[in-house]
Design a protein around this motif. Sequence first.
Motif, PDB file in Angstrom:
ATOM      1  N   LEU A 201     -46.154 -34.951  -0.734  1.00  0.00           N
ATOM      2  CA  LEU A 201     -45.399 -36.158  -1.008  1.00  0.00           C
ATOM      3  C   LEU A 201     -45.504 -36.985   0.615  1.00  0.00           C
ATOM      4  CD1 LEU A 201     -43.801 -37.968  -3.036  1.00  0.00           C
ATOM      5  CD2 LEU A 201     -41.631 -36.937  -2.114  1.00  0.00           C
ATOM      6  N   ARG A 202     -46.263 -38.692   0.261  1.00  0.00           N
ATOM      7  CA  ARG A 202     -45.854 -39.538   1.622  1.00  0.00           C
ATOM      8  C   ARG A 202     -44.991 -40.160   1.460  1.00  0.00           C
ATOM      9  NH1 ARG A 202     -47.443 -39.876   6.766  1.00  0.00           N
ATOM     10  NH2 ARG A 202     -48.807 -42.235   7.042  1.00  0.00           N
ATOM     11  N   LEU A 203     -43.784 -40.176   2.555  1.00  0.00           N
ATOM     12  CA  LEU A 203     -42.608 -41.274   2.235  1.00  0.00           C
ATOM     13  C   LEU A 203     -42.787 -42.315   3.419  1.00  0.00           C
ATOM     14  CD1 LEU A 203     -40.081 -37.709   3.592  1.00  0.00           C
ATOM     15  CD2 LEU A 203     -40.783 -38.461   1.509  1.00  0.00           C
ATOM     16  N   PRO A 204     -41.846 -43.259   2.280  1.00  0.00           N
ATOM     17  CA  PRO A 204     -42.219 -44.525   3.699  1.00  0.00           C
ATOM     18  C   PRO A 204     -41.683 -44.495   4.988  1.00  0.00           C
ATOM     19  CG  PRO A 204     -40.650 -44.148   1.013  1.00  0.00           C
ATOM     20  CD  PRO A 204     -40.523 -43.231   1.571  1.00  0.00           C
ATOM     21  N   THR A 205     -42.366 -45.379   5.241  1.00  0.00           N
ATOM     22  CA  THR A 205     -42.104 -45.767   6.639  1.00  0.00           C
ATOM     23  C   THR A 205     -40.554 -46.032   6.711  1.00  0.00           C
ATOM     24  OG1 THR A 205     -42.878 -47.328   6.444  1.00  0.00           O
ATOM     25  CG2 THR A 205     -44.130 -45.960   7.681  1.00  0.00           C
ATOM     26  N   GLY A 206     -39.784 -46.173   7.690  1.00  0.00           N
ATOM     27  CA  GLY A 206     -38.472 -46.628   8.111  1.00  0.00           C
ATOM     28  C   GLY A 206     -37.098 -45.756   7.041  1.00  0.00           C
ATOM     29  N   ILE A 207     -37.055 -44.638   6.711  1.00  0.00           N
ATOM     30  CA  ILE A 207     -36.226 -43.774   5.647  1.00  0.00           C
ATOM     31  C   ILE A 207     -35.629 -43.353   6.713  1.00  0.00           C
ATOM     32  CG2 ILE A 207     -37.002 -41.983   5.507  1.00  0.00           C
ATOM     33  CD1 ILE A 207     -37.083 -41.534   2.776  1.00  0.00           C
ATOM     34  N   PHE A 208     -35.783 -43.147   7.620  1.00  0.00           N
ATOM     35  CA  PHE A 208     -35.258 -42.454   8.711  1.00  0.00           C
ATOM     36  C   PHE A 208     -34.612 -43.150   9.926  1.00  0.00           C
ATOM     37  CE2 PHE A 208     -38.159 -38.414   7.479  1.00  0.00           C
ATOM     38  CZ  PHE A 208     -36.178 -37.974   7.142  1.00  0.00           C
ATOM     39  N   TYR A 209     -34.097 -42.865  10.629  1.00  0.00           N
ATOM     40  CA  TYR A 209     -33.697 -44.269  12.047  1.00  0.00           C
ATOM     41  C   TYR A 209     -34.618 -44.506  12.655  1.00  0.00           C
ATOM     42  CZ  TYR A 209     -28.807 -42.426  10.772  1.00  0.00           C
ATOM     43  OH  TYR A 209     -27.511 -42.141   9.306  1.00  0.00           O
ATOM     44  N   ALA A 210     -35.133 -43.807  13.042  1.00  0.00           N
ATOM     45  CA  ALA A 210     -36.722 -44.641  13.849  1.00  0.00           C
ATOM     46  C   ALA A 210     -37.593 -45.008  12.555  1.00  0.00           C
ATOM     47  CB  ALA A 210     -37.037 -43.329  14.813  1.00  0.00           C
ATOM     48  N   GLY A 211     -38.134 -46.050  12.817  1.00  0.00           N
ATOM     49  CA  GLY A 211     -38.647 -47.061  12.242  1.00  0.00           C
ATOM     50  C   GLY A 211     -40.001 -46.413  11.963  1.00  0.00           C
ATOM     51  N   GLY A 212     -40.570 -46.329  13.471  1.00  0.00           N
ATOM     52  CA  GLY A 212     -41.695 -45.983  13.104  1.00  0.00           C
ATOM     53  C   GLY A 212     -42.285 -43.951  12.683  1.00  0.00           C
ATOM     54  N   VAL A 213     -41.123 -43.452  12.320  1.00  0.00           N
ATOM     55  CA  VAL A 213     -41.350 -42.266  11.827  1.00  0.00           C
ATOM     56  C   VAL A 213     -42.217 -42.102  10.507  1.00  0.00           C
ATOM     57  CG1 VAL A 213     -40.507 -39.864  11.808  1.00  0.00           C
ATOM     58  CG2 VAL A 213     -39.424 -40.792  13.348  1.00  0.00           C
ATOM     59  N   LYS A 214     -43.124 -41.538  10.983  1.00  0.00           N
ATOM     60  CA  LYS A 214     -43.964 -41.646   9.657  1.00  0.00           C
ATOM     61  C   LYS A 214     -43.883 -39.895   9.278  1.00  0.00           C
ATOM     62  CE  LYS A 214     -47.165 -45.667  10.665  1.00  0.00           C
ATOM     63  NZ  LYS A 214     -49.048 -45.743  10.314  1.00  0.00           N
ATOM     64  N   THR A 215     -43.796 -39.847   7.902  1.00  0.00           N
ATOM     65  CA  THR A 215     -43.481 -38.301   7.629  1.00  0.00           C
ATOM     66  C   THR A 215     -43.888 -37.661   6.138  1.00  0.00           C
ATOM     67  OG1 THR A 215     -41.153 -39.277   6.471  1.00  0.00           O
ATOM     68  CG2 THR A 215     -40.988 -38.666   8.779  1.00  0.00           C
ATOM     69  N   ASN A 216     -43.633 -36.416   6.043  1.00  0.00           N
ATOM     70  CA  ASN A 216     -44.393 -35.921   4.196  1.00  0.00           C
ATOM     71  C   ASN A 216     -43.562 -35.025   3.928  1.00  0.00           C
ATOM     72  OD1 ASN A 216     -47.284 -38.020   4.528  1.00  0.00           O
ATOM     73  ND2 ASN A 216     -46.510 -36.920   6.476  1.00  0.00           N
ATOM     74  N   VAL A 217     -43.343 -34.931   2.954  1.00  0.00           N
ATOM     75  CA  VAL A 217     -42.760 -33.494   2.110  1.00  0.00           C
ATOM     76  C   VAL A 217     -43.921 -32.697   1.736  1.00  0.00           C
ATOM     77  CG1 VAL A 217     -41.199 -32.177   0.636  1.00  0.00           C
ATOM     78  CG2 VAL A 217     -40.791 -35.061   1.990  1.00  0.00           C
ATOM     79  N   LEU A 218     -44.165 -31.522   2.804  1.00  0.00           N
ATOM     80  CA  LEU A 218     -44.810 -30.390   2.105  1.00  0.00           C
ATOM     81  C   LEU A 218     -43.497 -29.364   0.987  1.00  0.00           C
ATOM     82  CD1 LEU A 218     -45.744 -31.516   4.139  1.00  0.00           C
ATOM     83  CD2 LEU A 218     -46.927 -29.276   4.967  1.00  0.00           C
ATOM     84  N   PHE A 219     -44.527 -29.158  -0.197  1.00  0.00           N
ATOM     85  CA  PHE A 219     -43.806 -28.275  -1.340  1.00  0.00           C
ATOM     86  C   PHE A 219     -45.731 -27.104  -1.232  1.00  0.00           C
ATOM     87  CE2 PHE A 219     -42.628 -32.060  -2.244  1.00  0.00           C
ATOM     88  CZ  PHE A 219     -41.019 -32.147  -2.660  1.00  0.00           C
ATOM     89  N   PHE A 220     -44.738 -26.231  -0.464  1.00  0.00           N
ATOM     90  CA  PHE A 220     -45.601 -24.285  -1.050  1.00  0.00           C
ATOM     91  C   PHE A 220     -45.298 -23.386  -1.529  1.00  0.00           C
ATOM     92  CE2 PHE A 220     -44.502 -25.011   3.429  1.00  0.00           C
ATOM     93  CZ  PHE A 220     -44.614 -24.015   3.983  1.00  0.00           C
ATOM     94  N   GLN A 221     -46.355 -22.784  -2.054  1.00  0.00           N
ATOM     95  CA  GLN A 221     -45.298 -20.812  -2.440  1.00  0.00           C
ATOM     96  C   GLN A 221     -46.094 -20.560  -2.027  1.00  0.00           C
ATOM     97  OE1 GLN A 221     -44.717 -20.695  -6.426  1.00  0.00           O
ATOM     98  NE2 GLN A 221     -43.503 -19.774  -6.455  1.00  0.00           N
ATOM     99  N   ILE A 222     -45.475 -18.655  -1.162  1.00  0.00           N
ATOM    100  CA  ILE A 222     -45.940 -18.305  -0.768  1.00  0.00           C
ATOM    101  C   ILE A 222     -47.440 -17.213  -1.371  1.00  0.00           C
ATOM    102  CG2 ILE A 222     -44.504 -16.390  -0.433  1.00  0.00           C
ATOM    103  CD1 ILE A 222     -45.497 -15.907   2.386  1.00  0.00           C
ATOM    104  N   GLY A 223     -48.144 -17.118  -1.409  1.00  0.00           N
ATOM    105  CA  GLY A 223     -49.015 -16.247  -2.638  1.00  0.00           C
ATOM    106  C   GLY A 223     -49.986 -17.468  -3.011  1.00  0.00           C
ATOM    107  N   ARG A 224     -50.815 -16.584  -3.965  1.00  0.00           N
ATOM    108  CA  ARG A 224     -52.150 -17.259  -4.623  1.00  0.00           C
ATOM    109  C   ARG A 224     -51.885 -17.594  -5.660  1.00  0.00           C
ATOM    110  NH1 ARG A 224     -53.379 -21.145  -1.828  1.00  0.00           N
ATOM    111  NH2 ARG A 224     -55.331 -21.394  -2.218  1.00  0.00           N
TER     112      ARG A 224
END
Length: 224
Positions: A201-224
């Motif tokens: 999940l790509r998060l919008p810039t500026g969501i944290f205090y440092a405006g230039g930090v580009k962030t994502n949320v990774l969702f995963f589950q162990i195992g195939r």
Amino acid sequence: TETKSGAGQYFTPRPLINSIVKLVNPQPTEVIQDPAAGTGGFLIAADLHIKSRSDDLFDLPEAQQAFQREKAFVGMELVHDTARLCLMNLLLHDINSQLQIGDTLSSQGQKLPPADVILTNPPFGTKKGGGGPTRDDFTFPTSNKQIAFLQHIYRALRLPSDGAAGGRAAVVLPDNVLFEDNVGVQVRRDLMDKCNLHTILRLPTGIFYAGGVKTNVLFFQIGR
């Protein structure tokens, strides 16, 4: 104080925490871990999520109620002042589970129990902030904190057994984890080999205090 060099802390906005918890959908009797607990936002939101679906735990058997209050939530926080805030928040929400003051990227982190769910936003600090990782059990040693935290997370998830699904995680990470060369490539390959990374999940810039930090949320589950 919200700088890259200090503790590198960017406290997670509560709407983002609530959205992540709703998507991961933690359940009663699951061990929920935050290896970078901060003020306890993810742990408290997970607790409220479970309570809202169990009549404030009263729908659960007595043993499960005790488990939820005393054993369901596990966290570790490096900064003492932040850990004190976290302890206060947990107590105010009737959570008496384990919060340890320590560095997840040191030998202390090896002692955290396997988790069914990991919800976390690791610090975005540089190597200077709190020192570099010193764990000796990582397959891919690195001075990059975010990549080191990612290794801890997928290694700390409970493995599938007896027909039960493996542990699952949602973690907020900056862009460098997705694009860094060398050890970053090795860790991403190891993650993909061991886990089903089903959503980024790509998060919008500026969501944290440092405006230039580009962030994502990774969702995963162990195992195939």
